[in-house]
Design an enzyme around this catalytic site. Sequence first.
Site, PDB file in Angstrom:
ATOM      1  N   GLU A   1      55.055  40.468  35.143  1.00  0.00           N
ATOM      2  CA  GLU A   1      54.412  39.184  34.937  1.00  0.00           C
ATOM      3  C   GLU A   1      54.337  38.871  33.456  1.00  0.00           C
ATOM      4  O   GLU A   1      54.484  39.748  32.602  1.00  0.00           O
ATOM      5  CB  GLU A   1      53.018  39.159  35.563  1.00  0.00           C
TER       6      GLU A   1
ATOM      7  N   ARG B   1      33.928  45.715  46.084  1.00  0.00           N
ATOM      8  CA  ARG B   1      32.846  46.696  46.029  1.00  0.00           C
ATOM      9  C   ARG B   1      31.830  46.264  44.986  1.00  0.00           C
ATOM     10  O   ARG B   1      32.016  45.250  44.305  1.00  0.00           O
ATOM     11  CB  ARG B   1      33.413  48.066  45.634  1.00  0.00           C
TER      12      ARG B   1
END
Length: 501
Positions: A202, A294
Amino acid sequence: MPKIKKILIANRGEITLRIIRTCRELGIKTVAVYSEVDRKSPHVQLADEAVAIGPPPSSASYLVQEKIIGAAKATGADAIHPGYGFLSENAGFARAVQKAGLIFIGPPANAIALMGDKLEARAAAEKSKVPVVPGSPGAVKDPKKGMIIAEEIGFPVMIKASAGGGGKGMRIVYDMESLTGEMNRAMSEAQSAFGDGSVFIEKFITSPKHIEIQILGDQHGNIIHLFERECSVQRRHQKVVEEAPSPAINASLREDMGKTAIKVAKACGYYGAGTVEFIMDENKNYYFLEMNTRLQVEHPVTELITGLDLVKEQIHIAEGKALSVAQEDLSITGHAIELRVYAEDPENNYLPQTGTLKAYRRPQGPGVRVDDGFSEGMEIPIHYDPMIAKLIVNGASRKEAIGRMIRAIEEYHIVGVPTTLDLGKFIMKHPEFVNGKFTTHFLGSFYPPKTKENPNKETTKIGAALAAVLFAKTSITQAGNQTNASAVRSKWKDRSKLDQK
């Protein structure tokens, strides 16, 4: 609607203590688990019950699903909280907990699986019209194909392991001549660390800031954001200082990023606490990076500026309750900063350290919070992450919070191992940090690690061994080690065996 009466915490150290304290306030009984090396740890002593689960290596204790679930069943726990790390982002574990008739205090397994797959998470973000960094549409294994992609998006580019995080299998490439060699090295490192050598490419944002948005969602479809955290002070692509709010974000951008984070959460049917991470360039264009499914290490700074107990919210969501607040009820009060206090030597390439805490005195006073899992006389073990504590402060303003952090660092007395306390003081006093213009290159630019000359041979030997163990431990947890160390597989490749990034 289930009422949770007893929670087993599938973790160790400070996060276990953090969860136990909230449970006590709610009148919920707690069960701690511990490896042999942790048998005298504070989290074992504070819990209502404690169960031994095996030898020190996490692959033989904290990562063994059967032992964790067995301990919960044996003690009559009706829910499991995974904390962060270890099994917290393991979709297979979430499913196993529910299959055992227990409540998993976290998001649905499908959401963990989707957001654990970097490429699928990116595709889900794009589908929801969330901006992503230009890059390869899928995994790349052929350097020739990598050259074509890099030429299309333009240099510099970032090569990332498709199956991992934590800086493993990651390379920045500035020209075509270097691409093949760096790509081969990244693929080799990714294969070694995660059992999967595929990478993706990327565009590399040259002067980035790392901004993340805390979100909460309930099982009734309500999702809110709890503003942003600034996480740009990093070493080895891992955070050292976090703060909330970010000095680089104004009210309009904050609202826009918050809404974008909610889009990401809705794209995967999310509930529970989670964090959507973005990278932001010098023009304040931001791009989706990943979602952590989380509770984050740095969640305390969000708690201090919002007044919410995120663990309490997690428990209530798991019980099926609606969110306790709506978006319009939330506002930012003051400023909070967290310093991760590691047992490592910043002057020697941040080498992890072991040793005995010969002296250990926490700072006190207004606006100071210490989340830790150690006490004086304890050993810093070789088997786990070297973080000793999280030192968190809050004040009415960022300036006040910085001054309070410097005072708290000066009061924090640790003898026996090198720590990042002096590094934290350096950061707080540096003009680039004070003016809020720092990027993820801050430490590399202003505090470059130095290799000490003629270091003690025994210290070097121990440090090297510790670094190797920590690398192996990170590789196992990133790759999705569940029941034994040989079961290392990519969480992006095998959704039934997902684990922490």
